[in-house]
Design an enzyme around this catalytic site. Structure first.
Site, PDB file in Angstrom:
ATOM      1  N   ASP A  37       0.848  -1.178   0.000  1.00  0.00           N
ATOM      2  CA  ASP A  37       0.000   0.000   0.000  1.00  0.00           C
ATOM      3  C   ASP A  37       0.895   1.243   0.000  1.00  0.00           C
ATOM      4  O   ASP A  37       2.078   1.165   0.347  1.00  0.00           O
ATOM      5  CB  ASP A  37      -0.913   0.014   1.237  1.00  0.00           C
ATOM      6  CG  ASP A  37      -2.176   0.808   1.019  1.00  0.00           C
ATOM      7  OD1 ASP A  37      -3.235   0.186   0.778  1.00  0.00           O
ATOM      8  OD2 ASP A  37      -2.116   2.055   1.055  1.00  0.00           O
ATOM      9  N   ASP A  63       3.926   3.017  -4.372  1.00  0.00           N
ATOM     10  CA  ASP A  63       2.820   3.635  -5.100  1.00  0.00           C
ATOM     11  C   ASP A  63       2.702   2.958  -6.463  1.00  0.00           C
ATOM     12  O   ASP A  63       3.670   2.940  -7.227  1.00  0.00           O
ATOM     13  CB  ASP A  63       3.099   5.133  -5.276  1.00  0.00           C
ATOM     14  CG  ASP A  63       1.902   5.911  -5.809  1.00  0.00           C
ATOM     15  OD1 ASP A  63       1.092   5.323  -6.563  1.00  0.00           O
ATOM     16  OD2 ASP A  63       1.788   7.111  -5.490  1.00  0.00           O
ATOM     17  N   VAL A  64       1.532   2.409  -6.784  1.00  0.00           N
ATOM     18  CA  VAL A  64       1.361   1.677  -8.048  1.00  0.00           C
ATOM     19  C   VAL A  64       1.485   2.582  -9.266  1.00  0.00           C
ATOM     20  O   VAL A  64       1.587   2.097 -10.392  1.00  0.00           O
ATOM     21  CB  VAL A  64       0.017   0.919  -8.096  1.00  0.00           C
ATOM     22  CG1 VAL A  64      -0.039  -0.160  -7.036  1.00  0.00           C
ATOM     23  CG2 VAL A  64      -1.162   1.881  -7.990  1.00  0.00           C
ATOM     24  N   TYR A 154     -13.707   7.159 -12.797  1.00  0.00           N
ATOM     25  CA  TYR A 154     -13.754   5.830 -12.189  1.00  0.00           C
ATOM     26  C   TYR A 154     -14.434   4.836 -13.119  1.00  0.00           C
ATOM     27  O   TYR A 154     -13.931   3.723 -13.334  1.00  0.00           O
ATOM     28  CB  TYR A 154     -14.491   5.911 -10.857  1.00  0.00           C
ATOM     29  CG  TYR A 154     -14.535   4.611 -10.094  1.00  0.00           C
ATOM     30  CD1 TYR A 154     -13.423   4.174  -9.376  1.00  0.00           C
ATOM     31  CD2 TYR A 154     -15.686   3.828 -10.078  1.00  0.00           C
ATOM     32  CE1 TYR A 154     -13.454   2.982  -8.660  1.00  0.00           C
ATOM     33  CE2 TYR A 154     -15.725   2.633  -9.368  1.00  0.00           C
ATOM     34  CZ  TYR A 154     -14.615   2.219  -8.658  1.00  0.00           C
ATOM     35  OH  TYR A 154     -14.646   1.034  -7.965  1.00  0.00           O
ATOM     36  N   LYS A 158     -12.493   1.586 -14.691  1.00  0.00           N
ATOM     37  CA  LYS A 158     -12.873   0.212 -14.387  1.00  0.00           C
ATOM     38  C   LYS A 158     -13.303  -0.543 -15.642  1.00  0.00           C
ATOM     39  O   LYS A 158     -13.121  -1.764 -15.732  1.00  0.00           O
ATOM     40  CB  LYS A 158     -13.977   0.190 -13.326  1.00  0.00           C
ATOM     41  CG  LYS A 158     -13.486   0.623 -11.947  1.00  0.00           C
ATOM     42  CD  LYS A 158     -12.308  -0.231 -11.484  1.00  0.00           C
ATOM     43  CE  LYS A 158     -11.847   0.129 -10.089  1.00  0.00           C
ATOM     44  NZ  LYS A 158     -10.717  -0.734  -9.622  1.00  0.00           N
TER      45      LYS A 158
END
Length: 231
Positions: A37, A63-64, A154, A158
């Site tokens: 995370d 951090d992704v 969002y 997705k």
């Protein structure tokens, strides 16, 4: 024997929400986990609580949005466990805002976390998952199938996760890893989705101007919460 005994997992978004719940469940089923995370303090607190219960969970802060850090997280998991069996891409962010008020930076941030992060993690993990014929679990949302007003970044992100998962399913169908795409708990059908969006609009102080087209809402497998064609 527990279902995930001897399995090595990497989970993003482990400090809270679905990521934390997944971390707890897999740990309780015997998996060894690299819990990841960007929230260092919260992650270490939650991992320590699991470690105190005797579970094999290691915190890894990154951090992704940083693809090099994604590579590093996978490398750390393999170095610690000697292999990788499971990748759970759960880190994500959502935002409710009028579409015309969105900034370039806000749009880019949602996609950097929700889409680019999943891409970078899958790219780094797949060579190791091929070796173990492991599994990738990507968390998407009904919002990616129906679309939610005031939530365009969002919903679009997705939808991208859903189709990325489909593309990987086809590309690696004969070799593994197995892919699964799970819908998050934002709503099982259009009515649930509509009520959720209404609550979020009230919280954000946004007055409704558009309604969802409920006639186009896709159905999912209510028995297992799956998107048809996955898992």
């Amino acid at each position: 024997m527990q279902r995930f005994e001897g399995k090595a997992a990497l989970i993003t978004g482990s400090a809270s929400g679905i990521g934390l719940a997944t971390t707890k469940r897999l740990a309780g089923e015997g998996a060894r986990i690299l819990a990841c995370d960007a929230n260092a303090d919260l992650l270490r607190k939650e991992v320590q609580a699991l470690a105190d219960q005797g579970f094999d969970v290691t915190p890894w802060v990154f951090d992704v949005r940083d693809s090099a850090a994604c590579d590093g997280a996978v490398a750390q998991a393999v170095a610690r466990f000697g292999k990788l069996d499971i990748l759970c891409n759960i880190a994500g962010v959502l935002m409710f805002k009028h579409f015309t008020d969105l900034t370039d930076e806000e749009w880019a941030r949602v996609f950097a976390i929700n889409v680019n992060g999943v891409f970078a993690m899958c790219r780094a993990a797949i060579p190791h998952l091929l070796a173990t014929r492991g599994n990738i679990v990507n968390i998407a949302s009904v919002a990616g199938m129906v679309g939610v007003p005031y939530n365009a970044p969002y919903s679009a992100s997705k939808a991208a996760v859903l189709n990325l998962s489909r593309a990987l399913a086809v590309e690696y169908a004969s070799r593994g890893p197995a892919r699964q795409c799970r819908l998050s708990g934002i709503g099982a059908d259009a009515d649930d989705q509509r009520h959720h969006a209404a609550r979020q609009r009230r919280t954000a102080g946004i007055r409704p101007a558009v309604a969802l087209d409920r006639s186009r809402a896709p159905r999912r497998d209510r028995r297992r919460g799956r998107l048809p064609g996955f898992g």
